[in-house]
Design a protein around this motif. Structure first.
Motif, PDB file in Angstrom:
ATOM      1  N   VAL A   6       0.818  -1.216   0.000  1.00 34.02           N
ATOM      2  CA  VAL A   6       0.000   0.000   0.000  1.00 34.02           C
ATOM      3  C   VAL A   6       0.851   1.265   0.000  1.00 34.02           C
ATOM      4  O   VAL A   6       0.357   2.364  -0.292  1.00 34.02           O
ATOM      5  CB  VAL A   6      -0.949  -0.013   1.228  1.00 34.02           C
ATOM      6  N   ARG A   7       2.137   1.148   0.277  1.00 36.48           N
ATOM      7  CA  ARG A   7       2.978   2.335   0.452  1.00 36.48           C
ATOM      8  C   ARG A   7       3.062   3.235  -0.781  1.00 36.48           C
ATOM      9  O   ARG A   7       3.033   4.468  -0.627  1.00 36.48           O
ATOM     10  CB  ARG A   7       4.383   1.914   0.905  1.00 36.48           C
ATOM     11  N   PRO A   8       3.140   2.697  -2.000  1.00 40.86           N
ATOM     12  CA  PRO A   8       3.165   3.608  -3.162  1.00 40.86           C
ATOM     13  C   PRO A   8       1.933   4.496  -3.256  1.00 40.86           C
ATOM     14  O   PRO A   8       2.002   5.620  -3.772  1.00 40.86           O
ATOM     15  CB  PRO A   8       3.246   2.646  -4.354  1.00 40.86           C
ATOM     16  N   TYR A   9       0.800   4.029  -2.762  1.00 41.83           N
ATOM     17  CA  TYR A   9      -0.425   4.831  -2.804  1.00 41.83           C
ATOM     18  C   TYR A   9      -0.366   5.969  -1.789  1.00 41.83           C
ATOM     19  O   TYR A   9      -0.881   7.060  -2.037  1.00 41.83           O
ATOM     20  CB  TYR A   9      -1.640   3.938  -2.565  1.00 41.83           C
ATOM     21  N   PHE A  10       0.264   5.726  -0.647  1.00 39.81           N
ATOM     22  CA  PHE A  10       0.501   6.820   0.291  1.00 39.81           C
ATOM     23  C   PHE A  10       1.431   7.867  -0.324  1.00 39.81           C
ATOM     24  O   PHE A  10       1.183   9.080  -0.222  1.00 39.81           O
ATOM     25  CB  PHE A  10       1.112   6.289   1.596  1.00 39.81           C
ATOM     26  N   ASP A  11       2.499   7.396  -0.961  1.00 40.42           N
ATOM     27  CA  ASP A  11       3.461   8.322  -1.575  1.00 40.42           C
ATOM     28  C   ASP A  11       2.820   9.153  -2.681  1.00 40.42           C
ATOM     29  O   ASP A  11       3.267  10.275  -2.963  1.00 40.42           O
ATOM     30  CB  ASP A  11       4.656   7.539  -2.145  1.00 40.42           C
ATOM     31  N   ASN A  12       1.794   8.600  -3.300  1.00 38.34           N
ATOM     32  CA  ASN A  12       1.143   9.271  -4.426  1.00 38.34           C
ATOM     33  C   ASN A  12      -0.065  10.103  -3.994  1.00 38.34           C
ATOM     34  O   ASN A  12      -0.820  10.588  -4.825  1.00 38.34           O
ATOM     35  CB  ASN A  12       0.704   8.222  -5.462  1.00 38.34           C
ATOM     36  N   SER A  13      -0.231  10.281  -2.669  1.00 38.15           N
ATOM     37  CA  SER A  13      -1.414  10.987  -2.158  1.00 38.15           C
ATOM     38  C   SER A  13      -1.026  12.254  -1.406  1.00 38.15           C
ATOM     39  O   SER A  13      -0.018  12.293  -0.706  1.00 38.15           O
ATOM     40  CB  SER A  13      -2.217  10.070  -1.238  1.00 38.15           C
ATOM     41  N   ALA A  14      -1.864  13.267  -1.550  1.00 41.24           N
ATOM     42  CA  ALA A  14      -1.644  14.530  -0.841  1.00 41.24           C
ATOM     43  C   ALA A  14      -2.310  14.539   0.526  1.00 41.24           C
ATOM     44  O   ALA A  14      -1.800  15.130   1.477  1.00 41.24           O
ATOM     45  CB  ALA A  14      -2.160  15.694  -1.683  1.00 41.24           C
ATOM     46  N   VAL A  15      -3.480  13.876   0.630  1.00 39.63           N
ATOM     47  CA  VAL A  15      -4.251  13.871   1.877  1.00 39.63           C
ATOM     48  C   VAL A  15      -4.876  12.493   2.073  1.00 39.63           C
ATOM     49  O   VAL A  15      -5.389  11.887   1.119  1.00 39.63           O
ATOM     50  CB  VAL A  15      -5.366  14.942   1.864  1.00 39.63           C
ATOM     51  N   PHE A  16      -4.847  12.033   3.305  1.00 41.87           N
ATOM     52  CA  PHE A  16      -5.544  10.802   3.663  1.00 41.87           C
ATOM     53  C   PHE A  16      -6.858  11.184   4.321  1.00 41.87           C
ATOM     54  O   PHE A  16      -6.886  11.975   5.274  1.00 41.87           O
ATOM     55  CB  PHE A  16      -4.706   9.965   4.637  1.00 41.87           C
ATOM     56  N   VAL A  17      -7.971  10.637   3.812  1.00 44.35           N
ATOM     57  CA  VAL A  17      -9.289  10.960   4.366  1.00 44.35           C
ATOM     58  C   VAL A  17      -9.859   9.743   5.079  1.00 44.35           C
ATOM     59  O   VAL A  17      -9.786   8.618   4.582  1.00 44.35           O
ATOM     60  CB  VAL A  17     -10.264  11.448   3.268  1.00 44.35           C
ATOM     61  N   CYS A  18     -10.439   9.978   6.251  1.00 44.63           N
ATOM     62  CA  CYS A  18     -11.012   8.887   7.044  1.00 44.63           C
ATOM     63  C   CYS A  18     -12.293   9.376   7.733  1.00 44.63           C
ATOM     64  O   CYS A  18     -12.324   9.591   8.951  1.00 44.63           O
ATOM     65  CB  CYS A  18      -9.989   8.398   8.074  1.00 44.63           C
ATOM     66  N   PRO A  19     -13.367   9.568   6.952  1.00 44.83           N
ATOM     67  CA  PRO A  19     -14.602  10.163   7.479  1.00 44.83           C
ATOM     68  C   PRO A  19     -15.521   9.142   8.167  1.00 44.83           C
ATOM     69  O   PRO A  19     -16.666   8.938   7.769  1.00 44.83           O
ATOM     70  CB  PRO A  19     -15.254  10.736   6.217  1.00 44.83           C
ATOM     71  N   LEU A  20     -15.023   8.501   9.205  1.00 48.01           N
ATOM     72  CA  LEU A  20     -15.776   7.450   9.888  1.00 48.01           C
ATOM     73  C   LEU A  20     -17.010   8.002  10.606  1.00 48.01           C
ATOM     74  O   LEU A  20     -16.943   9.036  11.256  1.00 48.01           O
ATOM     75  CB  LEU A  20     -14.878   6.745  10.906  1.00 48.01           C
ATOM     76  N   ARG A  21     -18.098   7.252  10.494  1.00 48.42           N
ATOM     77  CA  ARG A  21     -19.325   7.591  11.225  1.00 48.42           C
ATOM     78  C   ARG A  21     -19.768   6.442  12.129  1.00 48.42           C
ATOM     79  O   ARG A  21     -20.741   6.572  12.867  1.00 48.42           O
ATOM     80  CB  ARG A  21     -20.446   7.915  10.233  1.00 48.42           C
ATOM     81  N   SER A  22     -19.059   5.312  12.043  1.00 48.95           N
ATOM     82  CA  SER A  22     -19.356   4.178  12.918  1.00 48.95           C
ATOM     83  C   SER A  22     -18.055   3.414  13.144  1.00 48.95           C
ATOM     84  O   SER A  22     -16.996   3.789  12.651  1.00 48.95           O
ATOM     85  CB  SER A  22     -20.427   3.261  12.306  1.00 48.95           C
ATOM     86  N   GLY A  23     -18.157   2.328  13.907  1.00 44.96           N
ATOM     87  CA  GLY A  23     -16.966   1.569  14.245  1.00 44.96           C
ATOM     88  C   GLY A  23     -16.555   1.815  15.683  1.00 44.96           C
ATOM     89  O   GLY A  23     -17.254   2.459  16.467  1.00 44.96           O
TER      90      GLY A  23
END
Length: 395
Positions: free
Chosen positions: A284-301
């Motif tokens: 998964v690391r190349p996808y992190f390197d290719n991203s400007a922002v990580f979004v995690c809009p959790l509403r449950s869990g």
């Protein structure tokens, strides 16, 4: 110390939160202790991965899991009053395996992961036992029942009430119970303030997840097991209510959904051209390197999000909800950004996309945070202290 470690799922490859936790705890415990490991085998492929655990476990035992038997158990034992989760994961074969190990080996301590596995060790009242419950499943189900109003809603409500009682009662059979966050801990303590519970958070592999060279592309990223309800809900909520607001200000933005088992309704979003749904990836690391922002809009869990720890370790700034940040000992707007309203969430993301220096500052702060508090070595040190206390209190 000789430790018997009972796990619900075989932890390799470590692609989901519970597997990540189990794999890394085992790895670091093995530096000091002799580990015998037992878990269910959910896929035939897992049998080929046993050697991955034999590198640091004295013995590795697996019990084949049958979904047919699991569903039959839920029907046969439906009048027992116990949660479906317990019936589903009940296995005479697992009980026999555990009994055989307990009879032949003089374990100093038993480490159980998740309340569903506690049924196999409960009767050994003379043994020192630790339950790493992780999150409060009652909290998880309660939150889901507020969003998932489909045909399963009555069952969710019923299961939540049963799990609340069971989680509390089973904890009393252990010398110590650990949860990944103060909120999860308080959920159990609200039922019984005398329970022996402490917090041992999630960790992250700081050597594996390191900041790399960043792309100039304005990509957004979400990772995880996509079929899991809180993740599926977060993606649909983001794509339908937040992403359009971001695109109004940043038209060329693209949303990457990376993780195993995306359901059809998530896969179908890819036909719109502004979202990429990859399915499972080996790294998964190349996808992190290719991203400007990580979004995690959790509403449950419930619990603590490994995906957020990984983003922080990779130097990608995170925008999440109050639900996503609760478990973290972090400063909002310094280490992480938080918003619960769709418009406010979109504004946070837009702010980061348009301000490279802000992205870099938050990313740097977040990396320092995980280095200081969430490396696996320091996490497993907490378990060592809990083990020592359990042994001392029984002597």
């Amino acid at each position: 110390m000789k430790i018997l470690y009972l796990s619900l799922r075989f932890p390799y490859p470590p692609f989901s939160g519970d597997k990540i936790r189990t794999y890394n705890i085992l790895k670091h415990l093995s530096y000091k202790h002799s580990i015998s490991f037992v878990s269910f085998m959910l896929s035939p492929d897992e049998k080929n991965q046993i050697n991955k655990l034999q590198e640091f476990c004295k013995e590795v035992e697996i019990v084949e899991f049958s979904k047919l038997k699991a569903y039959s158990n839920c029907i046969i034992r439906s009048y027992s009053g116990e949660p479906f989760q317990i019936s589903y994961w009940y296995s005479p074969e697992m009980q026999k395996k555990v009994d055989n190990l307990m009879e032949k080996d003089g374990f100093d301590l038993v480490h159980v992961q998740f309340f569903r596995m506690a049924q196999y060790i409960k009767k050994y009242t003379d043994r020192r036992k630790i339950l790493d419950s992780g999150d409060s499943f009652w909290l998880n189900l309660s939150r889901r029942s507020k969003l998932d109003r489909g045909i399963v809603w009555p069952l969710l409500k019923l299961e939540a009430s049963k799990v609340r009682i069971y989680e509390t009662e089973i904890a009393k059979w252990f010398d110590q119970v650990t949860m990944v966050s103060p909120l999860d801990m308080q959920c159990l303590l609200s039922n019984d303030s005398n329970l022996p519970i402490s917090v041992v958070p999630m960790g992250v592999d700081l050597d594996y997840f390191q900041p790399g060279s960043k792309s100039d592309d304005l990509n957004l990223l979400f990772t995880g097991t996509i079929r899991y309800f809180p993740n599926k809900d977060a993606i649909l909520y983001f794509y339908n209510e937040i992403f359009p607001l971001i695109k109004e200000s940043v038209p060329n933005v693209k949303f990457y959904v990376v993780g195993n088992s995306p359901p059809k309704n998530i896969q179908n979003l890819a036909s719109n051209g502004d979202i990429v749904v990859t399915g499972r990836v080996e790294d998964v690391r190349p996808y992190f390197d290719n991203s400007a922002v990580f979004v995690c809009p959790l509403r449950s869990g419930s619990g603590m999000q490994a995906k957020i720890l990984e983003a922080m370790a990779m130097g990608v700034p995170v925008v999440t909800t109050s639900m996503g940040v609760t478990a973290f000992d972090a400063f909002i707007d310094k280490d992480i950004m938080v918003a619960d309203d769709p418009k406010l969430f979109a504004n946070k993301v837009i702010q980061l996309l348009k301000d490279r220096e802000l992205r870099q500052n938050i990313a740097l702060n977040a990396r320092h945070l995980v280095e200081e508090k969430y490396g696996w070595s320091s996490i497993v040190d907490r378990f060592d202290k809990i083990y020592e206390n359990a042994l001392a209190n029984r002597s």
